[in-house]
Design an enzyme around this catalytic site. Structure first.
Site, PDB file in Angstrom:
ATOM      1  N   ASP A   1       0.812  -1.218   0.000  1.00  0.00           N
ATOM      2  CA  ASP A   1       0.000   0.000   0.000  1.00  0.00           C
ATOM      3  C   ASP A   1       0.845   1.266   0.000  1.00  0.00           C
ATOM      4  O   ASP A   1       2.065   1.218   0.209  1.00  0.00           O
ATOM      5  CB  ASP A   1      -0.965  -0.005   1.209  1.00  0.00           C
ATOM      6  CG  ASP A   1      -0.332  -0.588   2.471  1.00  0.00           C
ATOM      7  OD1 ASP A   1       0.907  -0.526   2.585  1.00  0.00           O
ATOM      8  OD2 ASP A   1      -1.067  -1.100   3.322  1.00  0.00           O
TER       9      ASP A   1
ATOM     10  N   ASP B   1      -7.867  -2.780  14.239  1.00  0.00           N
ATOM     11  CA  ASP B   1      -9.264  -3.049  13.856  1.00  0.00           C
ATOM     12  C   ASP B   1      -9.386  -4.266  12.933  1.00  0.00           C
ATOM     13  O   ASP B   1     -10.444  -4.502  12.367  1.00  0.00           O
ATOM     14  CB  ASP B   1      -9.876  -1.811  13.176  1.00  0.00           C
ATOM     15  CG  ASP B   1      -9.192  -1.457  11.850  1.00  0.00           C
ATOM     16  OD1 ASP B   1      -8.178  -2.098  11.488  1.00  0.00           O
ATOM     17  OD2 ASP B   1      -9.675  -0.540  11.162  1.00  0.00           O
TER      18      ASP B   1
ATOM     19  N   HIS C   1      -7.596  -4.813  10.135  1.00  0.00           N
ATOM     20  CA  HIS C   1      -7.275  -4.622   8.710  1.00  0.00           C
ATOM     21  C   HIS C   1      -5.985  -5.345   8.344  1.00  0.00           C
ATOM     22  O   HIS C   1      -5.103  -5.546   9.185  1.00  0.00           O
ATOM     23  CB  HIS C   1      -7.226  -3.139   8.315  1.00  0.00           C
ATOM     24  CG  HIS C   1      -6.079  -2.340   8.850  1.00  0.00           C
ATOM     25  ND1 HIS C   1      -6.223  -1.116   9.475  1.00  0.00           N
ATOM     26  CD2 HIS C   1      -4.733  -2.559   8.847  1.00  0.00           C
ATOM     27  CE1 HIS C   1      -5.058  -0.630   9.810  1.00  0.00           C
ATOM     28  NE2 HIS C   1      -4.117  -1.494   9.446  1.00  0.00           N
TER      29      HIS C   1
ATOM     30  N   GLU D   1      -9.983  -2.085   5.316  1.00  0.00           N
ATOM     31  CA  GLU D   1     -10.659  -1.825   6.586  1.00  0.00           C
ATOM     32  C   GLU D   1     -11.917  -2.681   6.702  1.00  0.00           C
ATOM     33  O   GLU D   1     -12.393  -3.230   5.700  1.00  0.00           O
ATOM     34  CB  GLU D   1     -11.031  -0.335   6.663  1.00  0.00           C
ATOM     35  CG  GLU D   1      -9.834   0.626   6.603  1.00  0.00           C
ATOM     36  CD  GLU D   1      -9.005   0.658   7.897  1.00  0.00           C
ATOM     37  OE1 GLU D   1      -9.135  -0.257   8.742  1.00  0.00           O
ATOM     38  OE2 GLU D   1      -8.218   1.611   8.053  1.00  0.00           O
TER      39      GLU D   1
HETATM   40  C1  F6R Z   1       1.390  -1.521   6.132  1.00  0.00           C
HETATM   41  C2  F6R Z   1       0.108  -2.184   6.225  1.00  0.00           C
HETATM   42  C3  F6R Z   1      -0.718  -2.147   7.465  1.00  0.00           C
HETATM   43  C4  F6R Z   1       0.087  -2.465   8.734  1.00  0.00           C
HETATM   44  C5  F6R Z   1      -0.814  -2.411   9.967  1.00  0.00           C
HETATM   45  C6  F6R Z   1      -0.040  -2.634  11.245  1.00  0.00           C
HETATM   46  O1  F6R Z   1       1.955  -1.676   4.849  1.00  0.00           O
HETATM   47  O2  F6R Z   1      -0.308  -2.739   5.258  1.00  0.00           O
HETATM   48  O3  F6R Z   1      -1.769  -3.074   7.358  1.00  0.00           O
HETATM   49  O4  F6R Z   1       0.658  -3.734   8.618  1.00  0.00           O
HETATM   50  O5  F6R Z   1      -1.469  -1.185  10.023  1.00  0.00           O
HETATM   51  O6  F6R Z   1       0.854  -1.598  11.433  1.00  0.00           O
HETATM   52  P1  F6R Z   1       2.041  -1.712  12.517  1.00  0.00           P
HETATM   53  O7  F6R Z   1       2.930  -2.800  12.050  1.00  0.00           O
HETATM   54  O8  F6R Z   1       2.723  -0.362  12.458  1.00  0.00           O
HETATM   55  O9  F6R Z   1       1.404  -1.997  13.811  1.00  0.00           O
END
Ligand code: F6R
Length: 240
Positions: free
Chosen positions: A66, A134, A136, A141
């Site tokens: 992303d 959440d 995701h 989401e």
């Molecule tokens: C990042 C991504 C997100 C993160 C998620 C957890 O490329 O795709 O889904 O993996 O938000 O973020 P952290 O690892 O910072 O807790």
């Protein structure tokens, strides 16, 4: 789905070794990469292994999950900048073989070309994922279609709150991102997911128990034939 309860150090070692073995067995393999805090320990172990001559990424291709909409590639919080600084600049990968979705978009037109590019590369051999508080994965989401391909996602307020730690103030956090979809992620041949800390405990519960539903995006992973979930004790604390 395999679940491994380990310390952060142990999971970083084990996942990094899996990446190294994948690359050594198939030097032009396709890796699916994530940003955020979760994969950082793995990336530093990959840099260490490269410096020790244990692996070369010269022919590897990578696709990131992303990118924020509206941040240029050289913005310190863009995911392209994150990947260059935390991995690509420190290994021998050819930059042209690294792909991060372009966040400089106004509509969804043509975004499926990212999925086509992955298909043309032969598909992702090994995908690393983090998980949002959440539930995701990437920026899919709650409520995202299980059939989704690369698209523009509105970030949930909880995600904006979680990610504000990287920005000077919460109103600087982008509200949209280009993200691979859930169907895009499910095409990966092998998936590893990292979840650490108490803030991920509810998401891990949704991932491992309860219904497979679009309300809990990560729950789709239970339908994948080759997923390993790496959790620490805190992230596993709501599983009875
Ligand atoms: C990042 C991504 C997100 C993160 C998620 C957890 O490329 O795709 O889904 O993996 O938000 O973020 P952290 O690892 O910072 O807790």
């Amino acid at each position: 789905m395999r679940v491994k309860i380990q310390t952060k150090e142990k999971m970083n070692e084990e996942i990094a070794q899996l990446f190294i073995d994948t690359v050594n067995e198939n030097p032009n393999c396709v890796l699916g990469l994530a940003t955020g805090s979760s994969p950082l320990g793995v990336y530093s172990k990959l840099i260490e292994a490269y410096n020790d001559g244990k692996v070369s990424f010269k022919d590897v291709r990578t696709f990131n999950l992303d990118e924020y909409v509206g941040l240029s590639e050289d913005h310190e919080q863009s995911y392209r900048y994150f990947m260059n600084h935390n991995l690509f600049d420190h290994i021998d990968i050819a930059k042209e073989n690294t792909h991060v979705p372009c966040g400089n978009v106004e509509s969804e037109e043509g975004l499926d070309s990212y999925d086509n590019l992955i298909d043309e590369a032969g598909g992702i051999d090994l995908q690393i994922l983090g998980i949002g508080s959440d539930g995701h994965i990437a920026f899919n989401e709650p409520g995202t279609s299980f059939d989704s391909l690369t698209h523009i996602a509105e970030l949930a307020q909880s995600t904006i709150n979680d990610n504000s730690r990287f920005f000077e103030s919460i109103d600087q956090v982008p509200t949209k991102a280009v993200t691979m979809g859930l169907a895009s992620i499910m095409k990966a041949k092998k998936i590893v997911l990292i979840a650490t800390g108490e803030s991920k405990a509810d998401a891990v519960k949704g991932l491992l128990m309860g219904l497979i539903t679009e309300k809990v995006p990560c729950s789709i992973l239970r339908k994948h034939p080759d997923v390993t979930i790496y959790v620490d004790r805190d992230a596993y604390s709501k599983i009875k």
